[in-house]
Write a protein that holds these residues in place. Structure first.
Motif, PDB file in Angstrom:
ATOM      1  N   ALA A 244       0.751  -1.206   0.133  1.00  0.00           N
ATOM      2  CA  ALA A 244       0.125  -0.143   0.027  1.00  0.00           C
ATOM      3  C   ALA A 244       0.801   1.206  -0.151  1.00  0.00           C
ATOM      4  N   TRP A 250      -2.981  -2.082  -7.703  1.00  0.00           N
ATOM      5  CA  TRP A 250      -3.754  -2.954  -6.841  1.00  0.00           C
ATOM      6  C   TRP A 250      -4.635  -3.912  -7.752  1.00  0.00           C
ATOM      7  N   PHE A 255      -1.004  -8.720  -6.540  1.00  0.00           N
ATOM      8  CA  PHE A 255      -1.040  -8.582  -4.866  1.00  0.00           C
ATOM      9  C   PHE A 255      -0.717 -10.053  -4.401  1.00  0.00           C
TER      10      PHE A 255
END
Length: 397
Positions: A244, A250, A255
């Motif tokens: 983050a 994202w 991820f």
């Protein structure tokens, strides 16, 4: 069977037989005590120069006094040598010979297994033991969790939102270096912090294995398994914070891959630390041994010297360097498919994916190999830990 030291007369009279050893483990007396210790008293009083016992005197105290080192010096004799020439010694030898012969119709004792529990039973017992040990070791778990949190916040603040800055090749290399440094920091810390606790537990393991409680394999597997949930928790909050704060893309796939590569990298670093302890006499030597390879891991990771530029006679070490596979996985999964244009000094503008492929030599399709290799490194170090724990013994007593 009891070991006693200067017992009272009431306790001493409760025993039927006595085995008396002098300093060094040599036998002075081995036989029955008799009523009111009469047989033992008769044996020692038969030795020339030994004073008779006084009335109402504790036989145990008298025995220790007349058989002391000072008494041997005064009498110029060795009580162990005297015992070996005594009739009592000959009687004991005959008794041992008789008792060594099995009675007619009897058979030898037979146990189908070496241990009282099966491998699964031993594993469950060792797993419960390690669970309690780790839960009661906050100095180990809190230290590595705190260090991981500090490292994540530190690197996240230093490389704040660097993932969104992709103007040129130097910035891209800086981003890649940030990911590489993040994993390397925590991995080395995991390796260093696990070594003392494994070394301490190994001392207990030597004693319990000698007592026949369990074998080496269930013990080692239990300790390897116990690290899995702790490293998982460690990786979870580390990945969320770093991903983050550095503002990587994202997407679920990227991820997940970042988490996957980080998790197994932390895991193989932890197992690497455990393995170094299993091949070393103590954790100090293990720390020196492990640190000796950190520089090689850095040098052949493929970040400072890209794989295409490594000399052919050294390329073999690149392929066996675990950190090289970590860097490969991090770079390819995050930037292997990006088509953004960047400027490269001395070269025409090119896409990020093209630069990754031609500068670092990384191909996204190779992740099908990278992923299982990262798992295999963790399995290999864990296997070597179990094997060395079973075969090597650094016990000094």
């Amino acid at each position: 069977v009891c070991t006693i030291h200067q017992p009272s007369i009431d306790i001493f009279e409760a025993f039927d037989e006595l085995l008396l050893l002098k300093r060094g483990g040599q036998v002075i007396y081995s036989g029955k005590l008799g009523r009111n210790s009469q047989k033992m008293i008769e044996y020692f009083q038969a030795i020339p120069g030994v004073p008779k016992i006084k009335d109402k005197y504790n036989p145990a105290t008298w025995m220790l006094e007349v058989s002391s080192v000072a008494a041997e010096v005064r009498l110029s004799m060795d009580f162990a040598d005297y015992y070996k020439t005594s009739d009592l010694y000959k009687q004991n030898k005959v008794l041992v010979s008789q008792l060594s012969q099995p009675e007619p119709g009897t058979s030898d004792l037979y146990f189908p297994t070496e241990y009282s529990q099966s491998i699964i039973g031993q594993f469950k017992a060792c797993l419960w033991k390690h669970w309690l040990t780790y839960w009661r070791s906050p100095d180990y778990n809190l230290v590595r969790f705190s260090f991981t949190l500090f490292t994540a916040l530190l690197l996240g603040s230093i490389f704040w939102k660097i993932g969104t800055n992709m103007g040129d090749a130097n910035t891209l290399r800086m981003v890649i270096g940030a990911m590489y440094t993040a994993v390397m920091f925590v991995g080395i810390n995991n390796c260093a912090t696990v070594q003392p606790i494994v070394s301490i537990e190994r001392t207990v393991f030597y004693r319990e294995r000698a007592a026949g409680m369990y074998s080496a394999l269930p013990y080692a597997i239990a300790q390897v398994v116990m690290e899995i949930p702790y490293v998982f928790v460690q990786t979870s909050y580390y990945t969320l914070i770093v991903y983050a704060m550095m503002s990587f893309q994202w997407t679920a796939a990227k991820f997940f891959w970042f988490f996957f590569v980080s998790y197994f990298s932390f895991l193989y670093f932890t197992y690497y630390g455990m393995m170094t302890v299993s091949i070393s006499p103590n954790h100090e030597v293990a720390g020196i041994f492990a640190a000796a390879f950190y520089s090689l891991f850095n040098l052949f990771s493929g970040f400072f010297i890209p794989r295409p530029k490594i000399p052919k006679w050294w390329i073999w070490y690149y392929w066996i360097c675990p950190l090289a596979w970590t860097v490969y996985g991090l770079i390819v999964t995050q930037y292997g498919d990006m088509e953004d244009i960047i400027t490269v000094p001395g070269q025409p503008n090119q896409t990020i994916s093209y630069y990754i492929t031609h500068h670092f030599g990384y191909h996204r399709s190779f992740m099908a190999v990278v992923a299982p290799v990262l798992v295999l490194f963790a399995v290999f170090f864990a296997f070597m830990y179990a094997l060395c724990l079973k075969k090597l013994n650094f016990q000094t007593r």
